[in-house]
Write a protein that holds these residues in place. Sequence first.
Motif, mmCIF file in Angstrom:
data_model
loop_
_atom_site.group_PDB
_atom_site.id
_atom_site.type_symbol
_atom_site.label_atom_id
_atom_site.label_comp_id
_atom_site.label_asym_id
_atom_site.label_seq_id
_atom_site.Cartn_x
_atom_site.Cartn_y
_atom_site.Cartn_z
ATOM 1 N N MET A 125 0.870 -1.170 0.000
ATOM 2 C CA MET A 125 0.000 0.000 0.000
ATOM 3 C C MET A 125 0.907 1.220 0.000
ATOM 4 N N GLN A 126 0.654 2.157 -0.901
ATOM 5 C CA GLN A 126 1.425 3.397 -0.968
ATOM 6 C C GLN A 126 0.548 4.541 -0.501
ATOM 7 N N VAL A 127 1.086 5.342 0.400
ATOM 8 C CA VAL A 127 0.400 6.547 0.844
ATOM 9 C C VAL A 127 1.283 7.714 0.444
ATOM 10 N N ARG A 128 0.735 8.615 -0.373
ATOM 11 C CA ARG A 128 1.498 9.778 -0.837
ATOM 12 C C ARG A 128 0.826 11.054 -0.361
ATOM 13 N N VAL A 129 1.651 11.930 0.187
ATOM 14 C CA VAL A 129 1.202 13.268 0.549
ATOM 15 C C VAL A 129 2.291 14.212 0.077
ATOM 16 N N GLY A 130 1.982 15.009 -0.932
ATOM 17 C CA GLY A 130 2.992 15.883 -1.513
ATOM 18 C C GLY A 130 4.134 15.056 -2.079
ATOM 19 N N ASP A 131 5.355 15.341 -1.633
ATOM 20 C CA ASP A 131 6.523 14.608 -2.101
ATOM 21 C C ASP A 131 6.841 13.400 -1.221
ATOM 22 N N ALA A 132 6.166 13.268 -0.101
ATOM 23 C CA ALA A 132 6.429 12.162 0.825
ATOM 24 C C ALA A 132 5.658 10.912 0.395
ATOM 25 N N GLN A 133 6.285 9.768 0.582
ATOM 26 C CA GLN A 133 5.648 8.508 0.208
ATOM 27 C C GLN A 133 5.949 7.474 1.288
ATOM 28 N N LEU A 134 4.935 6.739 1.707
ATOM 29 C CA LEU A 134 5.064 5.681 2.691
ATOM 30 C C LEU A 134 4.550 4.403 2.050
ATOM 31 N N VAL A 135 5.362 3.347 2.063
ATOM 32 C CA VAL A 135 4.964 2.064 1.481
ATOM 33 C C VAL A 135 4.834 1.071 2.613
ATOM 34 N N LEU A 136 3.645 0.481 2.728
ATOM 35 C CA LEU A 136 3.353 -0.467 3.799
ATOM 36 C C LEU A 136 2.910 -1.796 3.205
ATOM 37 N N PRO A 137 3.240 -2.908 3.849
ATOM 38 C CA PRO A 137 2.736 -4.196 3.365
ATOM 39 C C PRO A 137 1.225 -4.265 3.590
ATOM 40 N N MET A 138 0.538 -5.007 2.758
ATOM 41 C CA MET A 138 -0.917 -5.122 2.873
ATOM 42 C C MET A 138 -1.325 -5.867 4.154
ATOM 43 N N SER A 139 -0.378 -6.509 4.794
ATOM 44 C CA SER A 139 -0.681 -7.235 6.031
ATOM 45 C C SER A 139 -0.862 -6.303 7.227
ATOM 46 N N VAL A 140 -0.555 -5.014 7.052
ATOM 47 C CA VAL A 140 -0.707 -4.050 8.143
ATOM 48 C C VAL A 140 -2.189 -3.885 8.448
ATOM 49 N N SER A 141 -2.498 -3.846 9.723
ATOM 50 C CA SER A 141 -3.880 -3.689 10.169
ATOM 51 C C SER A 141 -4.439 -2.332 9.751
ATOM 52 N N PRO A 142 -5.656 -2.299 9.201
ATOM 53 C CA PRO A 142 -6.273 -1.012 8.847
ATOM 54 C C PRO A 142 -6.408 -0.097 10.068
ATOM 55 N N ARG A 143 -6.642 -0.691 11.216
ATOM 56 C CA ARG A 143 -6.761 0.098 12.447
ATOM 57 C C ARG A 143 -5.433 0.800 12.751
ATOM 58 N N TRP A 144 -4.318 0.079 12.546
ATOM 59 C CA TRP A 144 -3.000 0.672 12.772
ATOM 60 C C TRP A 144 -2.768 1.833 11.819
ATOM 61 N N VAL A 145 -3.141 1.658 10.548
ATOM 62 C CA VAL A 145 -2.975 2.726 9.555
ATOM 63 C C VAL A 145 -3.805 3.942 9.972
ATOM 64 N N ALA A 146 -5.036 3.697 10.428
ATOM 65 C CA ALA A 146 -5.896 4.805 10.875
ATOM 66 C C ALA A 146 -5.278 5.535 12.064
ATOM 67 N N GLU A 147 -4.707 4.795 13.001
ATOM 68 C CA GLU A 147 -4.057 5.417 14.158
ATOM 69 C C GLU A 147 -2.825 6.223 13.726
ATOM 70 N N LEU A 148 -2.070 5.694 12.769
ATOM 71 C CA LEU A 148 -0.912 6.413 12.254
ATOM 72 C C LEU A 148 -1.324 7.729 11.605
ATOM 73 N N VAL A 149 -2.348 7.685 10.759
ATOM 74 C CA VAL A 149 -2.831 8.892 10.085
ATOM 75 C C VAL A 149 -3.321 9.898 11.115
ATOM 76 N N LYS A 150 -4.048 9.423 12.122
ATOM 77 C CA LYS A 150 -4.550 10.319 13.163
ATOM 78 C C LYS A 150 -3.384 10.970 13.915
ATOM 79 N N ALA A 151 -2.358 10.189 14.247
ATOM 80 C CA ALA A 151 -1.194 10.723 14.967
ATOM 81 C C ALA A 151 -0.441 11.736 14.128
ATOM 82 N N LEU A 152 -0.330 11.477 12.838
ATOM 83 C CA LEU A 152 0.411 12.390 11.963
ATOM 84 C C LEU A 152 -0.361 13.678 11.677
ATOM 85 N N SER A 153 -1.664 13.656 11.839
ATOM 86 C CA SER A 153 -2.465 14.835 11.519
ATOM 87 C C SER A 153 -2.490 15.857 12.641
ATOM 88 N N VAL A 154 -1.936 15.515 13.784
ATOM 89 C CA VAL A 154 -1.940 16.433 14.943
ATOM 90 C C VAL A 154 -0.934 17.522 14.759
#
Length: 99
Positions: free
Chosen positions: A70-99
Amino acid sequence: MSRAYRSKAQWQALIDEFEQSGLSRKAFCEARGINPDYFSQRRRQLQQETESTGFARVATESSPASTAAMQVRVGDAQLVLPMSVSPRWVAELVKALSV
């Protein structure tokens, strides 16, 4: 060049294909019969829309040479995660980064 009408999703798919192609804008557009200036205009519009919504575009890809990711791109930044990562973990990561 004949005029083809494309949806936002079709333009986004073309832009994604261009970014992965390694071709110059001119070569990519010529191969597909697209006006390079119009392609750049649509690309800018879609980037501005993505940036103004506050959402990041997420793409999944799978190829025989690699595992699914799974690729997450924001501007020039890119994060590549394996599909085995929990969706809940991804949601928590996005929430933490948005603060």
